[in-house]
Enzyme design. Sequence first.
Site, mmCIF file in Angstrom:
data_model
loop_
_atom_site.group_PDB
_atom_site.id
_atom_site.type_symbol
_atom_site.label_atom_id
_atom_site.label_comp_id
_atom_site.label_asym_id
_atom_site.label_seq_id
_atom_site.Cartn_x
_atom_site.Cartn_y
_atom_site.Cartn_z
ATOM 1 N N ASP A 191 -90.014 -27.394 59.360
ATOM 2 C CA ASP A 191 -91.431 -27.841 60.023
ATOM 3 C C ASP A 191 -91.836 -28.473 59.341
ATOM 4 O O ASP A 191 -92.298 -27.680 57.937
ATOM 5 C CB ASP A 191 -92.022 -27.336 60.941
ATOM 6 C CG ASP A 191 -92.992 -28.421 61.934
ATOM 7 O OD1 ASP A 191 -92.892 -29.826 61.901
ATOM 8 O OD2 ASP A 191 -94.032 -27.875 62.571
ATOM 9 N N ASN B 101 -88.747 -34.878 70.286
ATOM 10 C CA ASN B 101 -88.375 -35.444 69.520
ATOM 11 C C ASN B 101 -88.123 -36.540 69.868
ATOM 12 O O ASN B 101 -88.843 -37.537 69.250
ATOM 13 C CB ASN B 101 -87.499 -34.832 68.459
ATOM 14 C CG ASN B 101 -88.187 -33.294 67.933
ATOM 15 O OD1 ASN B 101 -87.784 -32.426 66.851
ATOM 16 N ND2 ASN B 101 -90.022 -33.268 67.222
#
Length: 248
Positions: free
Chosen positions: A26, A74
């Site tokens: 991330d 996502n």
Amino acid sequence: MRKAQVAKPQPEPIPGGPRHVAIIMDGNGRWATQRGRPRLFGHHAGARRVREIVEACPDVGVEYLTIFAFSTENWKRTQVEVAGLMSLFRRYISKETRALSEFGVRVRFIGDRMRLDDKLTRLMNELETATAGNTRVHLTIALNYGGRDEVARATRRLAEDVAAGRLAPEDVDEETLPRYLDTFVLPDPDLVIRTSGEARISNFLLWQSAYAEYEFIDTLWPDFTHEEFARLCASYGGRDRRYGGVGP
Ligand code: IPE
Ligand code: IPE
Ligand code: MG
């Protein structure tokens, strides 16, 4: 004068180190924003980090590396970012196949392939087939992966087996259910690392990580190095995993 050739010291596999490390990669977007660049610039930089970490695995004794590349959530991102990521995955697979194969990496994908485009799924299948004989590092890429989605898909298939009489309801237990998960051939992760300072798991390996150790670190994924990876693996070696029992 020519510099004497000094042999680079090889790191020793860490005693008691993790066999399976899973990483939530991330922070690509923030890394790019900090540089005044579009988010995709960060995703490209992030993809370039993967090889170094894969190649560090044998040095630290990690046999299985699982990386979170794209979650079932996502898709909520802008069309530009999603399309850019899909194109990056296609390019990454085409570009990295050779290096991964030569290094002895066996690649697997987990996640729901149904929503991915045909060209990408074809490349994924080809990479899995091309590397199927390798054993040095088992790299699993989670692409359109969500832990809840995985458990739901597994349960659906399990229910089909029960309905067809192939499985008795009383035989459904902690041993049978994971055989229906995408990860059925993999050991559970020992260590889960998340970069970028967020202390959440965002739907990653929910079933499999029940007893994993976690490391949440501030480094943004494009800045993550093999040194930091080795340090986290070494610090795992000192953990006392009790699995609900009592210490030694
Ligand atoms: C992780 O980086 C990569 C993917 C989720 C595809 P992010 O894109 O989430 O980066 P941040 O969290 O916005 O910085
Ligand atoms: C998790 O990161 C997914 C990947 C790294 C692929 P996200 O950035 O999507 O997670 P949230 O939205 O911060 O929970
Ligand atoms: Mg993020």
